[in-house]
Design an enzyme around this catalytic site. Structure first.
Site, short mmCIF file in Angstrom:
data_model
loop_
_atom_site.label_atom_id
_atom_site.label_comp_id
_atom_site.label_asym_id
_atom_site.label_seq_id
_atom_site.Cartn_x
_atom_site.Cartn_y
_atom_site.Cartn_z
N SER A 1 -19.02 -3.67 -42.85
CA SER A 1 -19.44 -4.07 -41.51
C SER A 1 -20.82 -4.72 -41.57
O SER A 1 -21.63 -4.39 -42.43
CB SER A 1 -19.46 -2.87 -40.58
OG SER A 1 -20.16 -1.82 -41.18
N HIS B 1 -16.80 1.10 -36.61
CA HIS B 1 -17.30 -0.16 -36.10
C HIS B 1 -16.09 -0.99 -35.71
O HIS B 1 -15.05 -0.91 -36.35
CB HIS B 1 -18.10 -0.91 -37.17
CG HIS B 1 -18.72 -0.01 -38.20
ND1 HIS B 1 -20.03 0.40 -38.14
CD2 HIS B 1 -18.19 0.57 -39.30
CE1 HIS B 1 -20.27 1.20 -39.16
NE2 HIS B 1 -19.18 1.33 -39.88
N ARG C 1 -13.90 -2.05 -41.49
CA ARG C 1 -12.74 -1.27 -41.95
C ARG C 1 -12.79 0.13 -41.36
O ARG C 1 -13.81 0.55 -40.83
CB ARG C 1 -12.76 -1.19 -43.49
CG ARG C 1 -14.06 -0.63 -44.05
CD ARG C 1 -13.91 0.05 -45.39
NE ARG C 1 -13.47 -0.73 -46.53
CZ ARG C 1 -14.25 -1.38 -47.39
NH1 ARG C 1 -15.56 -1.40 -47.19
NH2 ARG C 1 -13.74 -2.00 -48.43
N HIS D 1 -12.73 4.17 -42.06
CA HIS D 1 -13.16 5.07 -43.14
C HIS D 1 -12.50 6.44 -42.98
O HIS D 1 -12.19 6.86 -41.87
CB HIS D 1 -14.69 5.26 -43.10
CG HIS D 1 -15.47 4.03 -43.45
ND1 HIS D 1 -15.81 3.07 -42.52
CD2 HIS D 1 -15.96 3.60 -44.65
CE1 HIS D 1 -16.49 2.11 -43.12
NE2 HIS D 1 -16.60 2.38 -44.41
N GLU E 1 -25.07 11.97 -50.37
CA GLU E 1 -24.94 13.03 -51.36
C GLU E 1 -26.21 13.87 -51.44
O GLU E 1 -27.30 13.43 -51.07
CB GLU E 1 -24.67 12.43 -52.75
CG GLU E 1 -23.32 11.78 -52.89
CD GLU E 1 -23.20 10.48 -52.10
OE1 GLU E 1 -24.19 9.72 -52.04
OE2 GLU E 1 -22.11 10.23 -51.52
N SER F 1 -15.71 4.48 -49.36
CA SER F 1 -14.55 3.63 -49.01
C SER F 1 -13.80 3.19 -50.26
O SER F 1 -13.92 3.81 -51.32
CB SER F 1 -15.04 2.40 -48.22
OG SER F 1 -15.81 1.55 -49.05
N ASN G 1 -29.02 0.91 -52.01
CA ASN G 1 -30.03 1.97 -52.19
C ASN G 1 -29.80 2.66 -53.53
O ASN G 1 -28.67 2.69 -54.03
CB ASN G 1 -29.92 3.00 -51.05
CG ASN G 1 -28.54 3.61 -50.94
OD1 ASN G 1 -27.64 3.04 -50.30
ND2 ASN G 1 -28.35 4.76 -51.55
I1 8IG Z 1 -24.61 1.51 -48.05
O1 8IG Z 1 -25.91 6.32 -51.32
C1 8IG Z 1 -24.27 3.29 -48.88
N1 8IG Z 1 -23.11 3.90 -48.72
N2 8IG Z 1 -21.75 8.01 -50.45
N3 8IG Z 1 -23.87 7.16 -50.89
C2 8IG Z 1 -22.64 7.06 -50.29
N4 8IG Z 1 -22.30 6.01 -49.54
C3 8IG Z 1 -23.21 5.04 -49.40
C4 8IG Z 1 -24.47 5.08 -49.98
C5 8IG Z 1 -24.82 6.21 -50.78
N5 8IG Z 1 -25.13 3.97 -49.64
#
Ligand code: 8IG
Length: 269
Positions: A36, A68, A88, A90, A189, A208, A231
């Site tokens: 999205s 979304h 999509r 989830h 996490e 996903s 990230n």
């Molecule tokens: I954007 O750090 C995104 N999606 N599980 N962990 C998980 N999903 C995510 C992350 C992440 N960053």
């Protein structure tokens, strides 16, 4: 919801029929599922022939509180008919696996032999700065959720096509490859969970793609997976994960991602 997908193949055929009516395109060639907020990425693929809310097609439910709104776009990319799913469903939306894979099955019913699955994710390799695209080489279905029913024993080797990965590397030879570990989410996490993923060989974490890839393999499609690392995974920076920052990094990289995907489409031809 379950009734709707009692016969998933029939549900997908229905959706494909309506898709042909709405787009005026009998058969599509390649499907692309975009995370999205990546509308700009899709603008680079080619000429938009039709665009409408996903809910216009049977089996595409309205967005849930956590989801979304999805948009479907038909694009003519120099003669390749591309079916783009912007957004999509989830698993964390809680409606089960059927709405998650219905777009994939619809794409197969619409004639797509190739599917490109993209996502935003966390990265475990510290050299992958936010905004780095990574090819998915394999996945870990950590929770075992599957779109398959009954004794459907299908092969999962080379799930993410080596051939398509090498085409992607013709476009960008610097592309790295990773192993995508799927969590249900929606929480990110814990650092201990990231330690577990590292121990079992995962290098990307997200929420996903895995069930979509399984459904695409069942339908006989060739699959390319591209993750955008937005990230570093939890516990790697000493800072908490901020959803706003994750979104921001995704937006900033959408254009780059779109250019890469457009290049890959051209090389597929
Ligand atoms: I954007 O750090 C995104 N999606 N599980 N962990 C998980 N999903 C995510 C992350 C992440 N960053």
């Amino acid at each position: 919801m379950t009734d709707l997908y009692e016969d998933p193949k029939a549900a997908a055929d229905e959706a494909a029929k309506k898709l042909a009516q709405l787009t005026g395109v009998d058969q599509h060639d390649v499907a692309i599922v975009l995370g999205s907020g990546w509308g700009h990425a899709a603008d680079l693929f080619g000429r938009t022939v039709a665009e409408f809310p996903a809910t216009e097609l049977p089996g595409f439910p309205p967005p849930s509180a956590l989801g979304h709104a999805g948009t479907i776009r038909s694009v003519d990319a120099d003669g390749i008919r591309v079916l783009v799913f912007l957004g999509r469903s989830h698993l964390y939306e809680g409606r089960g696996v059927e709405p998650v894979v219905h777009p994939v099955r619809t794409a197969a019913a619409a004639g797509c032999r190739t599917i490109v699955l993209t996502n935003g994710c966390g990265g475990l390799d510290p050299t992958w700065k936010p905004g780095t695209p990574v090819l998915i080489a394999d996945h870990l279905n950590l929770f075992g959720v599957t779109p398959l029913r009954g004794a459907t024993f299908i092969d999962m080797t080379d799930l993410y096509s080596a051939r398509l990965r090498s085409i992607a590397r013709e476009v960008d030879p610097t592309l790295a490859e990773g192993v995508y570990a799927q969590f249900l989410g929606p929480q990110y996490e814990t650092p201990a969970e990231i330690g577990m993923v590292r121990a079992v060989g995962g290098t990307l974490v997200g929420m996903s793609t895995v069930q979509e890839a399984i459904a695409a393999r069942e339908a006989g499609m060739e699959i390319l997976g591209v993750s955008l690392v937005t990230n570093l995974a939890a516990g790697m920076t000493g800072q908490p994960l901020s959803h706003a920052e994750v979104l921001e990094a995704g937006k900033a990289a959408a254009e780059h991602m779109g250019g890469l995907l457009a290049g890959i489409l051209r090389h597929m031809a």
